[in-house]
Design a protein around this motif. Structure first.
Motif, short mmCIF file in Angstrom:
data_model
loop_
_atom_site.label_atom_id
_atom_site.label_comp_id
_atom_site.label_asym_id
_atom_site.label_seq_id
_atom_site.Cartn_x
_atom_site.Cartn_y
_atom_site.Cartn_z
N LEU A 7 52.00 -51.92 20.14
CA LEU A 7 52.29 -51.57 18.75
C LEU A 7 52.24 -50.04 18.65
N LYS A 8 53.38 -49.43 18.35
CA LYS A 8 53.49 -47.97 18.35
C LYS A 8 53.33 -47.35 16.97
N SER A 9 53.68 -48.08 15.92
CA SER A 9 53.50 -47.56 14.56
C SER A 9 53.38 -48.70 13.57
N VAL A 10 52.69 -48.39 12.48
CA VAL A 10 52.49 -49.32 11.37
C VAL A 10 52.74 -48.51 10.11
N GLU A 11 53.48 -49.05 9.17
CA GLU A 11 53.79 -48.31 7.96
C GLU A 11 52.59 -48.18 7.02
N ILE A 12 51.89 -49.29 6.78
CA ILE A 12 50.79 -49.31 5.81
C ILE A 12 49.60 -50.04 6.41
N MET A 13 48.41 -49.49 6.19
CA MET A 13 47.18 -50.17 6.61
C MET A 13 46.26 -50.26 5.40
N ASN A 14 45.88 -51.48 5.03
CA ASN A 14 44.94 -51.72 3.95
C ASN A 14 43.66 -52.29 4.54
N ILE A 15 42.55 -51.66 4.23
CA ILE A 15 41.24 -52.17 4.65
C ILE A 15 40.44 -52.33 3.37
N GLY A 16 40.00 -53.54 3.08
CA GLY A 16 39.28 -53.73 1.83
C GLY A 16 38.28 -54.85 1.86
N ILE A 41 41.90 -47.62 1.76
CA ILE A 41 40.58 -48.15 2.09
C ILE A 41 39.83 -48.39 0.79
N ASP A 42 39.40 -49.63 0.58
CA ASP A 42 38.78 -50.02 -0.68
C ASP A 42 37.52 -50.84 -0.44
N ASN A 43 36.44 -50.39 -1.05
CA ASN A 43 35.21 -51.18 -1.10
C ASN A 43 34.76 -51.67 0.27
N ILE A 44 34.64 -50.75 1.19
CA ILE A 44 34.14 -51.14 2.51
C ILE A 44 32.68 -50.73 2.64
N SER A 45 32.00 -51.41 3.51
CA SER A 45 30.63 -51.02 3.82
C SER A 45 30.57 -50.72 5.31
#
Length: 159
Positions: A7-16, A41-45
């Motif tokens: 995997l060489k590129s990803v457009e969007i990464m959401n971590i929540g 990045i939302d509400n991670i611990s």
């Protein structure tokens, strides 16, 4: 896939809504470095310095942080990330705002790509005076300044 080089590129990464300490650090570092458009990045611990590591590897156009508390190391990593992203959006983020503003990150050498900083939610109300002062000193323009949102944009001839 990313760690093995498939995997060489990803457009969007959401971590929540998760504890990122459960994800292997190398995987998160590799993945965050290949995102091209937006890292959200939302509400991670986290207990470890994994967020700092993710921020140190971000190369996307847009970085968005929501509902989290940044350590001093995380704040420093955010400042570093601002040299590589075009837009930073902070909503309900707790961090050392004075450190962020004192970083000289508005200097062309340190903030080569960042052209917009948006702050909203409780963060906006808590830090509005500091942010307005920073924008004026940095030569940035307040393009939105209302009860909910403060957007500062870099002038092309600001130094």
């Amino acid at each position: 896939l990313v760690t093995e080089g498939y995997l060489k590129s990803v457009e969007i990464m959401n971590i929540g809504n998760m504890n990122i300490d459960e994800v292997p650090r190398d995987t998160m570092d590799d993945l965050s470095s290949i995102v091209t458009d937006r890292v959200w990045i939302d509400n991670i611990s986290h207990i470890t310095d994994q967020l700092s590591s993710i921020l140190a590897n971000v190369r996307s156009k847009w970085l968005q942080l929501h509902n989290m508390e940044l350590s001093e190391a995380d704040t420093q990593a955010l400042v570093t990330a601002m040299a590589r992203v075009e837009v930073v959006w902070l909503e309900n983020v707790t961090l050392d705002m004075e450190e962020l503003c004192q970083c000289q990150c508005y200097a062309p050498s340190a903030l080569s790509r960042c052209r917009q900083l948006a702050v909203c939610g409780d963060m906006r109300s808590r830090h509005q005076v500091t942010l307005r002062r920073w924008a004026a000193q940095a030569g940035w323009t307040l393009t939105v300044d209302n009860e909910a949102l403060l957007i500062m944009e870099r002038s092309f001839n600001a130094s």
